[in-house]
Each structure stands twice: as C-alpha cells, then as structure tokens.
Design an enzyme around this catalytic site. Sequence first.
Site, short mmCIF file in Angstrom:
data_model
loop_
_atom_site.label_atom_id
_atom_site.label_comp_id
_atom_site.label_asym_id
_atom_site.label_seq_id
_atom_site.Cartn_x
_atom_site.Cartn_y
_atom_site.Cartn_z
N THR A 59 0.80 -1.24 0.00
CA THR A 59 0.00 0.00 0.00
C THR A 59 0.83 1.29 0.00
OG1 THR A 59 -0.37 -0.31 2.36
CG2 THR A 59 -2.18 -0.94 0.90
N TRP A 76 -2.53 -3.67 -23.23
CA TRP A 76 -2.17 -2.71 -22.17
C TRP A 76 -3.38 -2.45 -21.26
CZ3 TRP A 76 2.76 -0.88 -21.70
CH2 TRP A 76 2.98 0.22 -20.88
N ARG A 105 4.96 -7.18 -18.35
CA ARG A 105 5.15 -6.88 -19.77
C ARG A 105 6.61 -6.69 -20.17
NH1 ARG A 105 0.52 -8.79 -22.04
NH2 ARG A 105 -1.29 -8.01 -20.89
N GLU A 132 -9.16 8.19 -23.65
CA GLU A 132 -8.59 7.92 -24.98
C GLU A 132 -9.26 8.76 -26.05
OE1 GLU A 132 -8.83 3.76 -25.87
OE2 GLU A 132 -7.77 3.95 -27.77
N ARG A 189 -5.66 -4.32 -20.38
CA ARG A 189 -6.03 -5.41 -19.46
C ARG A 189 -5.57 -5.09 -18.04
NH1 ARG A 189 -7.56 -10.25 -21.53
NH2 ARG A 189 -8.34 -10.49 -19.42
N HIS A 190 -4.58 -4.21 -17.94
CA HIS A 190 -4.09 -3.78 -16.62
C HIS A 190 -5.01 -2.67 -16.14
CE1 HIS A 190 -0.47 -6.18 -17.19
NE2 HIS A 190 -0.59 -5.83 -18.46
N ARG A 224 -15.06 8.46 -32.84
CA ARG A 224 -16.43 8.91 -33.14
C ARG A 224 -16.39 10.40 -33.46
NH1 ARG A 224 -20.61 8.11 -28.76
NH2 ARG A 224 -21.99 8.43 -30.53
N ARG A 234 -14.87 4.17 -39.24
CA ARG A 234 -13.68 3.62 -38.55
C ARG A 234 -13.66 2.09 -38.53
NH1 ARG A 234 -14.71 4.49 -32.06
NH2 ARG A 234 -16.87 3.81 -32.02
C1 FAD Z 1 2.44 -12.81 -21.27
C2 FAD Z 1 0.96 -12.59 -21.09
C3 FAD Z 1 0.06 -13.34 -21.81
C4 FAD Z 1 -1.33 -13.13 -21.66
N1 FAD Z 1 -2.20 -13.89 -22.40
C5 FAD Z 1 -3.54 -13.69 -22.25
C6 FAD Z 1 -4.48 -14.46 -23.01
O1 FAD Z 1 -4.12 -15.30 -23.81
N2 FAD Z 1 -5.82 -14.20 -22.84
C7 FAD Z 1 -6.27 -13.25 -21.94
O2 FAD Z 1 -7.47 -13.09 -21.81
N3 FAD Z 1 -5.40 -12.53 -21.22
C8 FAD Z 1 -4.06 -12.72 -21.35
N4 FAD Z 1 -3.19 -11.95 -20.62
C9 FAD Z 1 -3.72 -10.89 -19.75
C10 FAD Z 1 -3.76 -11.34 -18.26
O3 FAD Z 1 -4.67 -12.40 -18.07
C11 FAD Z 1 -4.13 -10.15 -17.37
O4 FAD Z 1 -5.44 -9.70 -17.71
C12 FAD Z 1 -3.18 -8.99 -17.52
O5 FAD Z 1 -1.85 -9.45 -17.41
C13 FAD Z 1 -3.46 -7.94 -16.46
O6 FAD Z 1 -3.08 -8.48 -15.22
P1 FAD Z 1 -3.10 -7.61 -13.89
O7 FAD Z 1 -2.82 -8.56 -12.77
O8 FAD Z 1 -2.22 -6.42 -14.04
O9 FAD Z 1 -4.66 -7.18 -13.90
P2 FAD Z 1 -5.51 -6.10 -13.14
O10 FAD Z 1 -6.89 -6.33 -13.64
O11 FAD Z 1 -4.96 -4.75 -13.27
O12 FAD Z 1 -5.48 -6.61 -11.66
C14 FAD Z 1 -4.44 -6.31 -10.77
C15 FAD Z 1 -4.51 -7.25 -9.59
O13 FAD Z 1 -5.73 -7.04 -8.89
C16 FAD Z 1 -6.25 -8.29 -8.44
N5 FAD Z 1 -7.54 -8.53 -9.10
C17 FAD Z 1 -8.03 -7.96 -10.23
N6 FAD Z 1 -9.24 -8.42 -10.53
C18 FAD Z 1 -9.52 -9.34 -9.60
C19 FAD Z 1 -10.63 -10.20 -9.38
N7 FAD Z 1 -11.68 -10.21 -10.21
N8 FAD Z 1 -10.60 -11.02 -8.33
C20 FAD Z 1 -9.54 -11.02 -7.48
N9 FAD Z 1 -8.44 -10.25 -7.62
C21 FAD Z 1 -8.44 -9.41 -8.67
C22 FAD Z 1 -5.22 -9.35 -8.81
O14 FAD Z 1 -4.31 -9.51 -7.74
C23 FAD Z 1 -4.51 -8.72 -9.99
O15 FAD Z 1 -3.20 -9.19 -10.21
C24 FAD Z 1 -1.81 -12.15 -20.75
C25 FAD Z 1 -0.89 -11.40 -20.00
C26 FAD Z 1 0.48 -11.61 -20.17
C27 FAD Z 1 1.44 -10.76 -19.35
#
Ligand code: FAD
Length: 214
Positions: A49, A70, A177, A81, A72-73, A85, A150
């Site tokens: 924290t 990107w 990453r 962004e 997904r994080h 539109r 688009r």
């Molecule tokens: C090399 C690589 C390959 C990948 N391949 C794929 C793929 O094939 N298909 C695909 O869909 N994705 C894929 N991903 C994406 C991956 O599944 C994650 O969505 C992405 O890495 C983001 O992770 P994050 O932990 O930063 O997520 P964030 O959503 O930012 O979450 C951060 C942290 O918060 C916690 N958290 C978030 N949500 C929850 C929840 N619902 N419950 C409990 N704890 C939670 C977890 O501790 C998590 O680590 C890939 C990622 C990498 C790095």
Amino acid sequence: MSKVELLGVFGDDLMVVNAARVSFRKESKAMTPQDERLIKYLARNNHITPFFHPQIQFRICMPIFVAREWYRHQIGFARNEVSRRYVDEKPECFVPDVLRRRDSNVKQGSSNEVVADNDKCMDLIQKLQDDSIELYQTLLDHDVCPEQARIILPQSMYTEFIETGSLAAYARLCRLRLDPHAQKEIQVYADMISSILSEKFPVSWKCLLGDNIA
Ligand SMILES: Cc1cc2nc3c(=O)[nH]c(=O)nc-3n(C[C@H](O)[C@H](O)[C@H](O)COP(=O)(O)OP(=O)(O)OC[C@H]3O[C@@H](n4cnc5c(N)ncnc54)[C@H](O)[C@@H]3O)c2cc1C
C-alpha cells in the site's frame, strides 16, 4: 508516432517511506540508508500500500493491438482515450521493423528469426494499411459518419490516451510486460515507462522490479 510522454509525477521515494512511517507517527525529511532499507523490506514482503500513493501521468501513443493488451491492466489506473467517433483525422499505422517467424513453442508467441519473405510481406502490410486509409477517406467523403467509417481501420492504427497510475500499478504492469514471454511490441512500451520510473523513483523501482528492471 510511438510515444510515452511524462505529463506529471506526484511523489517520490520519500512519499513511500512516509506512508509506511505514519504507522508509528514518524516522518523522514530526506532519504537515509535506513529509509532505503525500509523500501526494500516493504517491496520484498509485499507491503504494497505505501507504493499506491505516488501517482504518475503519461500521454501514450501506441497501436491498437498493443493498447488492447495494455488496457487489461486495470487496477490502479485511470485512462481517457481519443475517440474516433469525434476525430476523423488521417489515421497513422504502426509498421514493424521486421517480421518475426512463429516459434515452435506456441506459448512463446514469436521467435527472433526474421521471415524469409520479409520484404514481400512488409509490402503487403503497407498496401493493406494504405488501402484501408484510402477507403476510410472515401467513406467520409460519402458522408458516412466517423463512428461507422472507422470499422474498416486496421489494428495497427495508432491510438492516443492519457493514463494515470500508481507506482504499484506500473510496477505490476512492467513486471508482466517486460517479461520475455510478453509480446515484443508491448515490451517496448513497458521499457519506456520503466526507464522513466527508475529515474523518478530510483530506490522503489529497483526494489519493486528486482531483476526485471529495464
Ligand atoms: C504474457 C501474457 C500473456 C497473456 N495472455 C492472455 C491471453 O491469452 N488471454 C487473456 O485473456 N489474457 C491474457 N493476458 C492478460 C492477463 O490475463 C491479465 O489480464 C493482464 O496481465 C493484467 O493483469 P493484472 O494482474 O495487471 O490485472 P488487473 O486487472 O490490473 O489486476 C491487478 C490485480 O488485482 C487483483 N484482481 C483484479 N481483478 C480481480 C478479481 N476479479 N478477483 C480477485 N483479484 C483481482 C489481482 O491480484 C490482480 O493481479 C496475458 C498477459 C500476459 C502478461
């Protein structure tokens, strides 16, 4: 067109230290070796924290296929962004330096070898991008609205967004990453972020990234 521009930084290593020291109602005025040891302890033991407090803001331009990964994080980030539109300027597309071969290990994504027909394939990519942009313009000329025109634009098109994230969030993103298993094109952006944050948060970044540091 690829860009990672630092817009602002709120905090430094001392902010992390003082977020932790408030537990004992203590405060450091300047970083000491003891403070550096504290940061190391926090990172090693996942006392995460205090690393939530520093916030960093970037303006980033990256191709859509990279932005899709990107984005997904999520946790610890805010993003806004450009919207196609409302914006109908001529799009720009990412063109790789070279085209990599598939790897025999499907999980690896790509090998470091360049395809035999690199130049021919690059020409085909360039042609598709040029044709798409031309068609986009034709649709706009026929008064098609930008939000529908688009739909024919390629995933290699650049998008632009402003992103604010905590130091902890960027560390998690960069750990994942910068890994060699991540797509090469996203590693480039993680590397740019990592270089900036290692300069702004020298102690914290080294402790949070460990061997993964750029
Ligand atoms: C090399 C690589 C390959 C990948 N391949 C794929 C793929 O094939 N298909 C695909 O869909 N994705 C894929 N991903 C994406 C991956 O599944 C994650 O969505 C992405 O890495 C983001 O992770 P994050 O932990 O930063 O997520 P964030 O959503 O930012 O979450 C951060 C942290 O918060 C916690 N958290 C978030 N949500 C929850 C929840 N619902 N419950 C409990 N704890 C939670 C977890 O501790 C998590 O680590 C890939 C990622 C990498 C790095």
